[in-house]
Design a protein around this motif. Structure first.
Motif, PDB file in Angstrom:
ATOM      1  N   PRO A 174     -36.930  33.067 112.499  1.00 28.29           N
ATOM      2  CA  PRO A 174     -37.186  33.932 111.336  1.00 28.29           C
ATOM      3  C   PRO A 174     -36.483  33.463 110.065  1.00 28.29           C
ATOM      4  N   ASP A 175     -35.413  32.660 110.206  1.00 28.92           N
ATOM      5  CA  ASP A 175     -34.715  32.160 109.017  1.00 28.92           C
ATOM      6  C   ASP A 175     -35.029  30.685 108.763  1.00 28.92           C
ATOM      7  N   CYS A 176     -36.215  30.242 109.197  1.00 27.84           N
ATOM      8  CA  CYS A 176     -36.613  28.847 109.003  1.00 27.84           C
ATOM      9  C   CYS A 176     -38.125  28.790 108.811  1.00 27.84           C
ATOM     10  N   ARG A 177     -38.566  29.049 107.589  1.00 24.38           N
ATOM     11  CA  ARG A 177     -40.004  29.115 107.344  1.00 24.38           C
ATOM     12  C   ARG A 177     -40.705  27.794 107.667  1.00 24.38           C
ATOM     13  N   THR A 202     -36.832  47.464 111.429  1.00 25.00           N
ATOM     14  CA  THR A 202     -35.854  47.382 110.337  1.00 25.00           C
ATOM     15  C   THR A 202     -36.402  46.487 109.246  1.00 25.00           C
ATOM     16  N   TRP A 203     -35.862  46.616 108.056  1.00 23.74           N
ATOM     17  CA  TRP A 203     -36.179  45.711 106.954  1.00 23.74           C
ATOM     18  C   TRP A 203     -35.120  44.614 106.989  1.00 23.74           C
ATOM     19  N   LEU A 204     -35.539  43.409 107.358  1.00 26.21           N
ATOM     20  CA  LEU A 204     -34.621  42.316 107.634  1.00 26.21           C
ATOM     21  C   LEU A 204     -34.552  41.354 106.449  1.00 26.21           C
ATOM     22  N   THR A 205     -33.346  40.976 106.070  1.00 25.15           N
ATOM     23  CA  THR A 205     -33.148  39.951 105.047  1.00 25.15           C
ATOM     24  C   THR A 205     -32.357  38.810 105.659  1.00 25.15           C
ATOM     25  N   VAL A 206     -32.896  37.591 105.527  1.00 23.97           N
ATOM     26  CA  VAL A 206     -32.250  36.394 106.072  1.00 23.97           C
ATOM     27  C   VAL A 206     -32.041  35.401 104.937  1.00 23.97           C
ATOM     28  N   ARG A 207     -31.141  34.449 105.174  1.00 21.46           N
ATOM     29  CA  ARG A 207     -30.955  33.345 104.237  1.00 21.46           C
ATOM     30  C   ARG A 207     -31.775  32.161 104.715  1.00 21.46           C
ATOM     31  N   HIS A 229     -43.219  33.295 112.951  1.00 22.90           N
ATOM     32  CA  HIS A 229     -42.695  33.649 111.637  1.00 22.90           C
ATOM     33  C   HIS A 229     -43.692  34.535 110.896  1.00 22.90           C
ATOM     34  N   PRO A 230     -43.225  35.663 110.327  1.00 26.64           N
ATOM     35  CA  PRO A 230     -44.162  36.613 109.722  1.00 26.64           C
ATOM     36  C   PRO A 230     -44.847  36.103 108.461  1.00 26.64           C
ATOM     37  N   GLN A 231     -44.321  35.083 107.830  1.00 23.76           N
ATOM     38  CA  GLN A 231     -44.897  34.606 106.566  1.00 23.76           C
ATOM     39  C   GLN A 231     -45.525  33.218 106.666  1.00 23.76           C
ATOM     40  N   THR A 232     -44.980  32.324 107.453  1.00 23.94           N
ATOM     41  CA  THR A 232     -45.407  30.927 107.444  1.00 23.94           C
ATOM     42  C   THR A 232     -45.746  30.442 108.848  1.00 23.94           C
ATOM     43  N   SER A 233     -46.520  31.230 109.566  1.00 24.14           N
ATOM     44  CA  SER A 233     -46.892  30.845 110.917  1.00 24.14           C
ATOM     45  C   SER A 233     -47.900  29.704 110.904  1.00 24.14           C
ATOM     46  N   PHE A 234     -48.033  29.047 112.068  1.00 28.89           N
ATOM     47  CA  PHE A 234     -49.063  28.053 112.315  1.00 28.89           C
ATOM     48  C   PHE A 234     -49.812  28.466 113.566  1.00 28.89           C
ATOM     49  N   PHE A 288     -38.439  40.795 105.143  1.00 30.39           N
ATOM     50  CA  PHE A 288     -39.679  41.222 105.786  1.00 30.39           C
ATOM     51  C   PHE A 288     -39.327  42.260 106.847  1.00 30.39           C
ATOM     52  N   PRO A 289     -40.308  43.070 107.292  1.00 28.24           N
ATOM     53  CA  PRO A 289     -40.031  44.012 108.384  1.00 28.24           C
ATOM     54  C   PRO A 289     -39.948  43.266 109.708  1.00 28.24           C
ATOM     55  N   ALA A 290     -39.080  43.750 110.589  1.00 27.84           N
ATOM     56  CA  ALA A 290     -38.905  43.102 111.891  1.00 27.84           C
ATOM     57  C   ALA A 290     -38.581  44.161 112.931  1.00 27.84           C
ATOM     58  N   MET A 291     -38.879  43.838 114.180  1.00 23.83           N
ATOM     59  CA  MET A 291     -38.564  44.737 115.286  1.00 23.83           C
ATOM     60  C   MET A 291     -37.311  44.238 115.996  1.00 23.83           C
ATOM     61  N   THR A 292     -36.338  45.102 116.152  1.00 27.01           N
ATOM     62  CA  THR A 292     -35.093  44.795 116.837  1.00 27.01           C
ATOM     63  C   THR A 292     -34.954  45.724 118.037  1.00 27.01           C
ATOM     64  N   PRO A 293     -33.972  45.475 118.912  1.00 29.51           N
ATOM     65  CA  PRO A 293     -33.764  46.406 120.036  1.00 29.51           C
ATOM     66  C   PRO A 293     -33.524  47.842 119.579  1.00 29.51           C
TER      67      PRO A 293
END
Length: 266
Positions: free
Chosen positions: A148-151, A206-211, A127-132, A197-202
């Motif tokens: 990515p949609d589960c911090r 892209t600038w990705l927005t998740v719920r 996860h780009p924001q809340t990694s361990f 957050f920015p993310a890499m897709t195939p």
């Protein structure tokens, strides 16, 4: 000219490992650590000595985990420390690099987690924001599959730590830093919010927005004080730091009952 004696203790790798064992850290267990280096006193060897002492206390069969959060990989519209001008937001979103677990620095969680993140053989979740980050035989199971949609919920390392029977060590840190409490937020009907957050897709970057579930450490100190009064939290000292040691699953279960009563959300 004589020097003024320091009021802080002198700590070494060996003395810290002994203090951790005296506190109750067990060889072979899984431990999630929140820490403050400055609280320990003068540590000969600094952050590296602290990580070595933790690994010594856990032994080769134990697993050390820390938050390795990197909140800078987020929408600049929500930045507060410091905020940035609105006219910069589009440029920042376009230029922000995609999170790389191997190189992205942690931020705002202290220097000991950064030492763990960069330790030889350490693994880090996606996860780009809340990694361990984790070191030890259980590191792969703890860090894989961080959605990515589960911090900090069921598809994060927190749930894997719960399954592993991990304990939490607050090493000179308060309950406001206890990320385990966030797992309870996911189980108590907290509202959903957009997270970007920015993310890499195939197809490329892209600038990705998740719920995702809304998270906040509001009230965590009060929650922790209530938990500490009612449950068997191990209290002691490591170096010059106040240390608390407790089961992660028990703390989460307590928070599941406390949060809806003391921090209701619509």
């Amino acid at each position: 000219m004589p020097t003024t004696p320091s009021r802080s203790p002198l700590c070494t790798r060996d003395s810290l490992a002994a203090d951790l064992r005296d506190l109750g850290v067990r060889p072979g267990e899984t431990l999630l650590v929140h820490s403050s280096l400055s609280s320990l006193g003068l540590v000969c060897g600094g952050r590296v000595a602290v990580v070595e002492a933790l690994l010594d206390a856990l032994g080769p069969a134990g697993t050390l985990a820390v938050p390795a959060h990197s909140g800078q990989y987020s929408d600049p519209a929500g930045w507060q420390h410091p905020p940035v001008p609105e006219q910069w937001w589009p440029r920042i979103r376009a230029a922000m690099p995609v999170y790389d677990p191997a190189t992205a620095p942690s931020r705002g969680i202290g220097v000991i987690p950064e030492a763990v993140r960069t330790w030889p053989g350490a693994l880090r979740s996606a996860h780009p924001q809340t990694s361990f980050a984790a070191i030890g035989p259980g590191a792969s199971a703890l860090t894989e599959g961080h959605a990515p949609d589960c911090r900090l919920g069921e598809r994060s390392p927190l749930a894997r730590l719960e399954e592993a029977g991990a304990r939490v060590l607050l090493l000179g840190a308060g309950f406001g830093s206890c990320t385990a409490f966030h797992l309870a937020e996911y189980r108590t009907s907290s509202p959903l919010v957009d997270n970007s957050f920015p993310a890499m897709t195939p197809q490329g970057r892209t600038w990705l927005t998740v719920r995702d579930t809304s998270i906040s450490d509001e009230g965590f100190e009060e929650l922790g004080a209530a938990y500490e009064k009612e449950c068997a939290v191990v209290r002691g000292g490591v170096g010059g730091a106040r240390a608390l040691l407790f089961p992660l699953a028990e703390a989460v279960a307590y928070a599941e009952g406390w949060l809806p009563l003391h921090r209701p959300r619509s």
